[in-house]
Design a protein around this motif. Structure first.
Motif, short mmCIF file in Angstrom:
data_model
loop_
_atom_site.label_atom_id
_atom_site.label_comp_id
_atom_site.label_asym_id
_atom_site.label_seq_id
_atom_site.Cartn_x
_atom_site.Cartn_y
_atom_site.Cartn_z
N PHE A 127 -6.16 -12.82 53.70
CA PHE A 127 -5.69 -12.84 52.37
C PHE A 127 -5.21 -14.47 52.36
O PHE A 127 -4.42 -15.10 53.15
CB PHE A 127 -4.50 -11.98 52.30
CG PHE A 127 -3.27 -12.48 51.60
CD1 PHE A 127 -3.53 -12.64 50.18
CD2 PHE A 127 -2.21 -12.79 52.16
CE1 PHE A 127 -2.50 -13.14 49.25
CE2 PHE A 127 -0.99 -13.37 51.51
CZ PHE A 127 -1.13 -13.49 49.92
N LYS A 128 -5.67 -15.24 51.35
CA LYS A 128 -5.18 -16.49 51.27
C LYS A 128 -4.55 -16.66 49.61
O LYS A 128 -5.29 -16.52 48.62
CB LYS A 128 -6.56 -17.60 51.19
CG LYS A 128 -6.80 -17.72 52.63
CD LYS A 128 -8.17 -18.65 52.52
CE LYS A 128 -8.83 -18.62 53.81
NZ LYS A 128 -10.22 -18.85 53.98
N PRO A 129 -3.34 -17.17 49.54
CA PRO A 129 -2.59 -17.32 48.31
C PRO A 129 -3.59 -18.24 47.29
O PRO A 129 -4.16 -19.12 47.83
CB PRO A 129 -1.45 -18.07 48.63
CG PRO A 129 -1.19 -17.83 49.89
CD PRO A 129 -2.55 -17.67 50.53
N GLY A 130 -3.75 -17.58 46.10
CA GLY A 130 -4.53 -18.44 45.12
C GLY A 130 -6.07 -18.21 45.31
O GLY A 130 -6.84 -18.57 44.40
N GLY A 131 -6.49 -17.38 46.45
CA GLY A 131 -7.88 -17.43 46.74
C GLY A 131 -8.92 -16.14 46.27
O GLY A 131 -8.15 -15.24 45.77
N THR A 181 -4.39 -1.92 52.45
CA THR A 181 -3.83 -3.03 53.53
C THR A 181 -2.58 -3.63 53.06
O THR A 181 -2.45 -4.54 53.73
CB THR A 181 -5.11 -3.77 53.91
OG1 THR A 181 -5.50 -4.57 52.61
CG2 THR A 181 -6.36 -3.01 53.96
N THR A 182 -1.74 -2.90 52.31
CA THR A 182 -0.59 -3.50 51.94
C THR A 182 0.37 -3.78 53.06
O THR A 182 1.55 -4.26 53.12
CB THR A 182 0.07 -3.20 50.82
OG1 THR A 182 0.13 -1.67 50.70
CG2 THR A 182 -0.81 -3.51 49.45
N GLU A 190 -13.81 -15.66 38.75
CA GLU A 190 -12.74 -16.33 39.75
C GLU A 190 -11.23 -16.04 39.21
O GLU A 190 -10.64 -15.82 40.17
CB GLU A 190 -13.53 -17.57 40.05
CG GLU A 190 -12.49 -18.22 40.91
CD GLU A 190 -13.11 -19.65 41.46
OE1 GLU A 190 -14.12 -19.93 40.88
OE2 GLU A 190 -12.44 -19.97 42.31
N PRO A 191 -11.08 -16.21 37.85
CA PRO A 191 -9.67 -16.16 37.50
C PRO A 191 -8.79 -14.90 37.87
O PRO A 191 -7.61 -14.87 38.11
CB PRO A 191 -9.61 -16.40 35.84
CG PRO A 191 -10.84 -17.21 35.79
CD PRO A 191 -11.83 -16.79 36.73
N GLU A 211 -7.95 -3.83 49.06
CA GLU A 211 -6.39 -4.51 49.31
C GLU A 211 -5.55 -3.43 48.84
O GLU A 211 -4.45 -3.69 49.39
CB GLU A 211 -6.62 -5.77 48.47
CG GLU A 211 -6.46 -5.51 46.95
CD GLU A 211 -7.67 -5.10 46.16
OE1 GLU A 211 -8.65 -5.12 46.69
OE2 GLU A 211 -7.39 -4.60 44.95
#
Lengths: 115, 313
Positions: free
Chosen positions: B174-178, B134-135, B216-217, B131
């Motif tokens: 990319f998914k917010p929160g995911g 890939t910004t 996960e957090p 990530e």
């Protein structure tokens, strides 16, 4: 403790979103922070929700040792990677509720409410 | 793998620790991990023959462009990692880089990374993006340099020495929160890629973010990885290699070995320790022991893989 801090503004954000675009009496969580200023620190955006008047420019500044980005859910705005102490600004002209996240750490989310 | 483990004496293992304080090597056979040696290949070329053919080395999270207190010179530690690989008496043909080649996706960072990586003696370098690579909105900095193998999709496969390699991308949807995401299109491509392959073919899958949920957090996982694992279940030997978390975490599930590599740049905290997964500052004398590379060797007449980790200490 972190969860408690995060939960409050999140609930407010949800309330605002569900009432939009109606005016609500909740003056949002912008709190004491200067309007239009968001700080990324400790992997959180603060304040989580910022309420501004249309035409206001919001500036995000990264205070972590780790880079962050500011990416709108709808593609309206997108920063590149912000290194420590770098900033990104965007002017919000249209009223509405705008959600965004850090694409490097997608659990970092925030909301801009434009009145 | 008793025949491998029996060739390593305790004295030999201790001698090997002097080289690089290297990590434990595991032989994988029928889903069972057996500790075999510590950097045996580098310390004893003759004895290393018994361990099998060096297959590839995994580099990860080189973060070229990072310059903070946790490691002000990530170019130097990558250089030492490359020296470690180049010093192996039997050179692996492949090097896999599991992403976060750069820190901020900037052209100068990619250019420097390419220049440093070109010193590897191995003939092939295979990459997947992290990530941090890939910004930029078009991901063109990564694809302009490393997109050829995948026709700019990011995911691709190839065969080497009877092993099937599958390179996957879980940082683009990319998914917010995911968590990380592979996506329906890529999963369909994997199904097609694996169709008709013999279950006895050793499979190596590599991607940047862990393909199982470690924490996960902090987003240390891939939301739709279970659908990938379903497709891999019928194979007798599957090795899943990831980076992203800058530390070794390993587990075995059935015939699948999951392994995350150290970074060559800086360590990160253990899951849930501190505010988030940022650079971990350690005393300078400890840094080298927390950076390093992983190696994989073909053993058991080419039917299974053995894995080793080496630090820069």
């Amino acid at each position: 403790m972190r969860h408690i801090i995060r939960l409050g503004p999140l609930l407010i954000a949800l309330t605002l979103a569900s009432h939009a675009p109606a005016q609500t009496a909740t003056p949002a969580a912008a709190g004491a922070a200067a309007p239009g200023v968001v700080i990324a620190r400790d992997f959180m955006f603060a304040p989580l929700t910022v309420t501004i008047a249309a035409g206001t420019t919001v500036t995000w500044t990264n205070r972590d040792d780790e880079p962050h980005t500011v990416v709108s859910d709808t593609g309206l705005f997108r920063s590149g990677a912000l290194d420590t102490n770098e900033s990104f600004s965007f002017r919000f002209d249209a009223p509405g509720t705008y959600h965004y996240a850090c694409s490097i750490h997608p659990r970092m989310v925030g909301t801009i409410v434009v009145r | 793998m008793p025949e491998e483990s029996s060739v390593i004496s305790r004295r030999r293992a201790l001698a090997c620790m002097a080289f690089g304080g290297a990590g434990t090597m595991f032989a994988l056979a029928g889903g069972v991990l057996t500790p075999v040696a510590l950097a045996e290949a580098a310390a004893d070329p003759k004895g290393a023959g018994a361990l099998g053919k060096p297959l590839f080395v995994q580099l990860s999270d080189t973060h070229i462009g990072f310059n903070k207190e946790a490691n002000p010179d990530v170019g130097a530690t990558l250089g030492r990692s490359i020296d470690l690989v180049n010093a192996l008496p039997r050179q692996p043909a492949l090097v896999l880089h599991t992403g976060d080649i750069t820190h901020l996706s900037r052209p100068a960072e990619f250019d420097l990374a390419q220049q440093l990586l070109s010193r590897l003696r191995a003939s092939e370098l295979h990459t997947v993006p992290g990530e941090h690579d890939t910004t930029d909105s078009t991901v063109s900095e990564y694809f302009n340099r490393f997109g050829k193998a995948s026709a700019n999709r990011g995911y691709y496969s190839f065969d080497h020495a009877g092993v099937h390699f599958v390179a996957l991308v879980n940082v683009l949807e990319f998914k917010p929160g995911g968590l990380g995401t592979l996506g329906a299109e890529q999963l369909a491509w994997v199904a097609d890629d694996l169709r008709g392959r013999s279950a006895s073919t050793p499979i190596v899958v590599f991607a940047h973010m862990p393909l199982w949920t470690i924490y996960e957090p902090w987003g240390w996982g891939t939301g739709d990885a279970p659908q990938l694992m379903e497709q891999l279940r019928r194979f007798g030997s599957v090795t899943v290699l990831n980076g992203h978390i800058h530390q070794i975490v390993q587990k075995v599930e059935g015939n699948v070995l999951f392994h995350t590599a150290r970074s060559t740049a800086y360590p990160q905290p253990q899951a849930g320790v501190g505010a988030g997964p940022g650079p971990l500052k350690v005393p300078p004398e400890q840094l080298a022991s927390m950076l390093g590379v992983s190696g994989v060797t073909l053993v058991n007449r080419g039917r299974s893989l053995a894995l080793s980790d080496a630090t820069l200490a």
